[in-house]
Design a protein around this motif. Structure first.
Motif, PDB file in Angstrom:
ATOM      1  N   PHE A 250      48.679  46.705  28.383  1.00  0.00           N
ATOM      2  CA  PHE A 250      48.771  45.253  28.332  1.00  0.00           C
ATOM      3  C   PHE A 250      47.703  44.675  29.255  1.00  0.00           C
ATOM      4  O   PHE A 250      47.671  44.985  30.446  1.00  0.00           O
ATOM      5  N   ARG A 251      46.836  43.858  28.706  1.00  0.00           N
ATOM      6  CA  ARG A 251      45.779  43.216  29.492  1.00  0.00           C
ATOM      7  C   ARG A 251      46.138  41.755  29.713  1.00  0.00           C
ATOM      8  O   ARG A 251      46.360  41.012  28.754  1.00  0.00           O
ATOM      9  N   VAL A 252      46.203  41.362  30.956  1.00  0.00           N
ATOM     10  CA  VAL A 252      46.561  39.989  31.313  1.00  0.00           C
ATOM     11  C   VAL A 252      45.274  39.200  31.542  1.00  0.00           C
ATOM     12  O   VAL A 252      44.515  39.507  32.467  1.00  0.00           O
TER      13      VAL A 252
ATOM     14  N   SER B 122      42.617  28.583  36.397  1.00  0.00           N
ATOM     15  CA  SER B 122      42.567  28.405  37.850  1.00  0.00           C
ATOM     16  C   SER B 122      42.001  29.647  38.532  1.00  0.00           C
ATOM     17  O   SER B 122      41.243  29.540  39.509  1.00  0.00           O
ATOM     18  N   GLU B 123      42.349  30.831  38.026  1.00  0.00           N
ATOM     19  CA  GLU B 123      41.799  32.063  38.596  1.00  0.00           C
ATOM     20  C   GLU B 123      40.305  32.164  38.333  1.00  0.00           C
ATOM     21  O   GLU B 123      39.541  32.621  39.196  1.00  0.00           O
ATOM     22  N   GLN B 124      39.871  31.740  37.153  1.00  0.00           N
ATOM     23  CA  GLN B 124      38.440  31.733  36.858  1.00  0.00           C
ATOM     24  C   GLN B 124      37.697  30.748  37.760  1.00  0.00           C
ATOM     25  O   GLN B 124      36.576  31.021  38.209  1.00  0.00           O
TER      26      GLN B 124
ATOM     27  N   LEU C 159      34.139  29.711  42.412  1.00  0.00           N
ATOM     28  CA  LEU C 159      33.859  29.044  43.683  1.00  0.00           C
ATOM     29  C   LEU C 159      33.634  30.030  44.819  1.00  0.00           C
ATOM     30  O   LEU C 159      32.918  29.720  45.776  1.00  0.00           O
ATOM     31  N   THR C 160      34.262  31.208  44.748  1.00  0.00           N
ATOM     32  CA  THR C 160      34.126  32.184  45.830  1.00  0.00           C
ATOM     33  C   THR C 160      33.036  33.214  45.558  1.00  0.00           C
ATOM     34  O   THR C 160      32.865  34.141  46.351  1.00  0.00           O
TER      35      THR C 160
ATOM     36  N   GLY D   8      38.023  26.561  47.404  1.00  0.00           N
ATOM     37  CA  GLY D   8      37.981  27.838  46.698  1.00  0.00           C
ATOM     38  C   GLY D   8      38.441  28.993  47.563  1.00  0.00           C
ATOM     39  O   GLY D   8      39.204  29.859  47.124  1.00  0.00           O
ATOM     40  N   ARG D   9      38.017  29.018  48.811  1.00  0.00           N
ATOM     41  CA  ARG D   9      38.394  30.115  49.698  1.00  0.00           C
ATOM     42  C   ARG D   9      39.862  30.024  50.086  1.00  0.00           C
ATOM     43  O   ARG D   9      40.524  31.043  50.295  1.00  0.00           O
TER      44      ARG D   9
END
Length: 358
Positions: free
Chosen positions: A117-119, A124-126, A131-132, A174-175
């Motif tokens: 299973f690939r999540v 928001s994670e992208q 940003l980081t 972002g951090r």
């Protein structure tokens, strides 16, 4: 740092012993002082230190202890940490298997029928990953410094402050979302706000000279940048590599900011093409009063060749008083401090160019 390297080296040795991997190779992956000799003894590949190599050659003879020179990893010589490819890691028994897909791992552990299973990453994670990213965070840091620098040099314009604060907000946001500043949830913002407040006081309350408050403000901002880059997992030893890497990033942003400031404020206004660009930006069309236009208060007839006193430092933009009115002006050439006599040498639209009267 020697103590940090010694600690990590011991951890690598313990892990390699536990998994029956070459301990010397594992230590050389973190300690550049270790030198390795790859040899074959009766056809068996072995890794030895220089002292062990000399001992084996004396004991068994050079015809049985043969030095391997082909396809060796980077760092077998003293002064570099060892870096291996996947093929080299398998050759020196540092890995048990080599696969190219995650599906190939399942049979190795008896999981042939298991489902994968690939999540996918959420938006928001992208965003946090973007940003980081090292280059993006460095760009945001540089834009933040540039914006604040231009606001300090040309107070009251507002554009530099907006760009600078927005860039810094994205940098810290972002951090924070990535969990890289959790340990300093109060310290980093406190240093950032303190630095901004000190710079605002320096620029707007004491504009005549850039002094102690400005220096403390810059130091406070720099400290917040460094601590945010280091992250929550602070090393226990001061001066560790994490701090040096953070200082390198902040120093790089400062250098870029300084170079960009010199180019845009000092060099570009002195170039001939800039005069042509400014000339094209001046309004030359006729605006008759019967069409509803009104003459601007600032005109060549009213201010050209007049002398006044600077109210704020001109870096190069600022304010000067002519008679009983204060106007926005721009210094031609060198910066001019507050309280100096200036003369209007050019009026182009609403742009009033002045020079210091000696």
């Amino acid at each position: 740092d020697e103590k940090a390297v010694s600690f990590v080296r011991a951890q690598f040795r313990a892990t390699s012993d536990l998994n029956n991997h070459p301990a010397l190779l594992a230590e050389a992956m973190v300690d550049p002082a270790i030198e390795i000799r790859a040899v074959t003894i009766d056809g068996e590949l072995r890794l030895l230190t220089p002292a062990e190599f000399e001992e084996k050659q004396t004991e068994l003879g050079p015809e049985r202890v043969i030095v391997v020179t082909e396809d060796l990893p980077t760092g077998f010589v003293q002064g570099k940490v060892v870096t291996l490819t996947a093929k080299q890691a398998a050759r020196f028994r540092l890995t048990a298997h080599q696969v190219s897909r995650i599906e190939d791992v399942l049979p190795l552990y008896g999981l042939e029928g298991a489902r994968l299973f690939r999540v996918p990453l959420t938006w928001s994670e992208q965003l946090v990953r973007f940003l980081t990213h090292a280059q993006i965070s460095s760009l945001l840091l540089t834009l933040g410094m540039l914006g604040l620098m231009f606001e300090v040099m040309s107070p009251g314009q507002g554009i530099g402050a907006i760009i600078g604060l927005l860039s810094l907000a994205l940098f810290f946001f972002g951090r924070y979302l990535a969990g890289l500043a959790e340990w300093a949830i109060f310290l980093v913002p406190a240093l950032l706000i303190l630095g901004l407040v000190l710079l605002v006081i320096e620029v707007h309350i004491f504009p005549e000279d850039f002094g102690l408050l400005g220096i403390l403000g810059i130091a406070s901002l720099g400290s917040s940048f460094v601590l945010a880059i280091v992250g929550h997992d602070l090393p226990a030893i001061p001066g560790a590599r994490e701090y040096l890497e953070a200082l390198e990033k902040v120093s790089f942003a400062i250098i870029i900011t300084s170079v960009a400031t010199v180019i845009t404020v000092i060099l570009i206004p002195r170039m001939r093409f800039w005069e042509r660009v400014r000339a094209r930006m001046v309004l030359t069309s006729t605006q008759a009063s019967e069409l509803g236009f009104r003459m601007a208060e600032i005109t060549p007839e009213t201010l050209r060749d007049k002398e006044g006193i600077t109210v704020t430092p001109l870096r190069p933009a600022g304010k000067a008083r002519f008679g009983d009115k204060v106007y926005d002006v721009v210094a031609e050439g060198e910066f001019i401090e507050a309280g100096e006599r200036v003369k209007v040498i050019k009026v182009e639209g609403n742009r009033i160019s002045v020079m210091e009267v000696n």
